[in-house]
Design an enzyme around this catalytic site. Structure first.
Site, PDB file in Angstrom:
ATOM      1  N   ASN A  95       5.434  13.116  -4.246  1.00  0.00           N
ATOM      2  CA  ASN A  95       5.820  13.182  -2.730  1.00  0.00           C
ATOM      3  C   ASN A  95       7.735  13.922  -2.392  1.00  0.00           C
ATOM      4  O   ASN A  95       8.089  12.998  -3.215  1.00  0.00           O
ATOM      5  CB  ASN A  95       5.526  12.219  -1.503  1.00  0.00           C
ATOM      6  CG  ASN A  95       4.288  12.249  -1.708  1.00  0.00           C
ATOM      7  OD1 ASN A  95       3.669  13.524  -1.545  1.00  0.00           O
ATOM      8  ND2 ASN A  95       4.319  10.710  -1.284  1.00  0.00           N
ATOM      9  N   ILE A 136       2.109  -0.861  -5.141  1.00  0.00           N
ATOM     10  CA  ILE A 136       2.066  -2.144  -3.861  1.00  0.00           C
ATOM     11  C   ILE A 136       1.129  -2.441  -2.825  1.00  0.00           C
ATOM     12  O   ILE A 136       0.488  -3.350  -2.009  1.00  0.00           O
ATOM     13  CB  ILE A 136       3.247  -2.732  -3.593  1.00  0.00           C
ATOM     14  CG1 ILE A 136       3.357  -4.211  -3.105  1.00  0.00           C
ATOM     15  CG2 ILE A 136       4.022  -2.088  -1.909  1.00  0.00           C
ATOM     16  CD1 ILE A 136       5.286  -4.693  -2.484  1.00  0.00           C
ATOM     17  N   HIS A 196       9.924   9.307  -8.029  1.00  0.00           N
ATOM     18  CA  HIS A 196       7.979   8.894  -8.704  1.00  0.00           C
ATOM     19  C   HIS A 196       6.971  10.065  -8.862  1.00  0.00           C
ATOM     20  O   HIS A 196       7.154  10.300  -7.813  1.00  0.00           O
ATOM     21  CB  HIS A 196       7.768   7.469  -7.900  1.00  0.00           C
ATOM     22  CG  HIS A 196       8.274   7.653  -6.668  1.00  0.00           C
ATOM     23  ND1 HIS A 196       9.114   7.658  -5.850  1.00  0.00           N
ATOM     24  CD2 HIS A 196       6.849   7.389  -5.591  1.00  0.00           C
ATOM     25  CE1 HIS A 196       8.246   8.502  -4.460  1.00  0.00           C
ATOM     26  NE2 HIS A 196       7.554   7.959  -3.868  1.00  0.00           N
TER      27      HIS A 196
HETATM   28  P1  AMP Z   1       5.732   7.950  -1.525  1.00  0.00           P
HETATM   29  O1  AMP Z   1       5.534   8.076   0.140  1.00  0.00           O
HETATM   30  O2  AMP Z   1       5.861   8.935  -2.288  1.00  0.00           O
HETATM   31  O3  AMP Z   1       7.344   7.815  -1.265  1.00  0.00           O
HETATM   32  O4  AMP Z   1       5.620   6.826  -2.061  1.00  0.00           O
HETATM   33  C1  AMP Z   1       5.947   5.446  -2.006  1.00  0.00           C
HETATM   34  C2  AMP Z   1       5.421   4.864  -2.230  1.00  0.00           C
HETATM   35  O5  AMP Z   1       6.240   3.227  -2.903  1.00  0.00           O
HETATM   36  C3  AMP Z   1       4.574   4.321  -1.745  1.00  0.00           C
HETATM   37  O6  AMP Z   1       3.144   4.084  -1.689  1.00  0.00           O
HETATM   38  C4  AMP Z   1       4.482   2.346  -1.117  1.00  0.00           C
HETATM   39  O7  AMP Z   1       2.651   1.693  -1.559  1.00  0.00           O
HETATM   40  C5  AMP Z   1       5.079   2.170  -2.406  1.00  0.00           C
HETATM   41  N1  AMP Z   1       5.696   0.930  -2.761  1.00  0.00           N
HETATM   42  C6  AMP Z   1       6.837   0.713  -1.837  1.00  0.00           C
HETATM   43  N2  AMP Z   1       7.431  -0.413  -2.196  1.00  0.00           N
HETATM   44  C7  AMP Z   1       7.082  -0.882  -3.302  1.00  0.00           C
HETATM   45  C8  AMP Z   1       6.948  -1.981  -4.207  1.00  0.00           C
HETATM   46  N3  AMP Z   1       8.236  -3.742  -4.038  1.00  0.00           N
HETATM   47  N4  AMP Z   1       6.314  -2.149  -5.236  1.00  0.00           N
HETATM   48  C9  AMP Z   1       5.431  -1.141  -5.109  1.00  0.00           C
HETATM   49  N5  AMP Z   1       5.055  -0.376  -4.944  1.00  0.00           N
HETATM   50  C10 AMP Z   1       5.578   0.363  -3.888  1.00  0.00           C
END
Ligand code: AMP
Length: 121
Positions: free
Chosen positions: A92, A34, A105
């Site tokens: 991460n 996002i 992820h």
């Molecule tokens: P992390 O810091 O590795 O847990 O990354 C989480 C990622 O999820 C970040 O890059 C956010 O921008 C992404 N994110 C959070 N909410 C959403 C969402 N609803 N759809 C897509 N990506 C998301």
């Protein structure tokens, strides 16, 4: 860390909030981040409830693990993350990894030179 079924990616998997799907397979979903940090920024997640890479690697079935990585390969072919240009995969985990969403992820980033892997803090 115990799995929190209310995390945002669990909610995406349940269809409670929308996502921009890149592809979906039996055990894996891939969607656009996002808040992209590169021209291509795709998140690949298992459909199973795994907190992080270590949890997934230890506890997912061989079928889930294969499905996940075959999906990664297809995304690399689909979205411009070509080997000739290169890309980065980031997973991460936990506090030191500054993981925000506690559902495993893999970030796939590319489309520009991404700089060095880590900055000194
Ligand atoms: P992390 O810091 O590795 O847990 O990354 C989480 C990622 O999820 C970040 O890059 C956010 O921008 C992404 N994110 C959070 N909410 C959403 C969402 N609803 N759809 C897509 N990506 C998301």
């Amino acid at each position: 860390m115990a799995y929190d079924p209310m995390n945002i990616f669990a909610r995406i998997l349940r269809g409670e909030i929308p996502n921009r799907t890149v592809m979906e397979s039996a055990h894996t979903l891939a969607f656009h981040d996002i808040a992209p940090q590169a021209p291509v920024h795709v998140l690949v997640i298992p459909k199973g409830a795994y907190v992080d890479l270590a949890d997934f690697s230890a506890n997912a079935s061989a079928e889930e693990i294969t499905d996940f990585h075959r999906t990664v390969a297809q995304i690399c072919a689909m979205t411009g993350l070509r080997p000739g240009e290169g890309f980065r995969a980031i997973a991460n985990a936990g506090e030191h990894g500054m993981q925000e969403v506690p559902h495993y992820h893999l970030h796939l980033l590319g489309g520009r030179v991404l700089g060095r892997m880590l900055e000194k803090v």
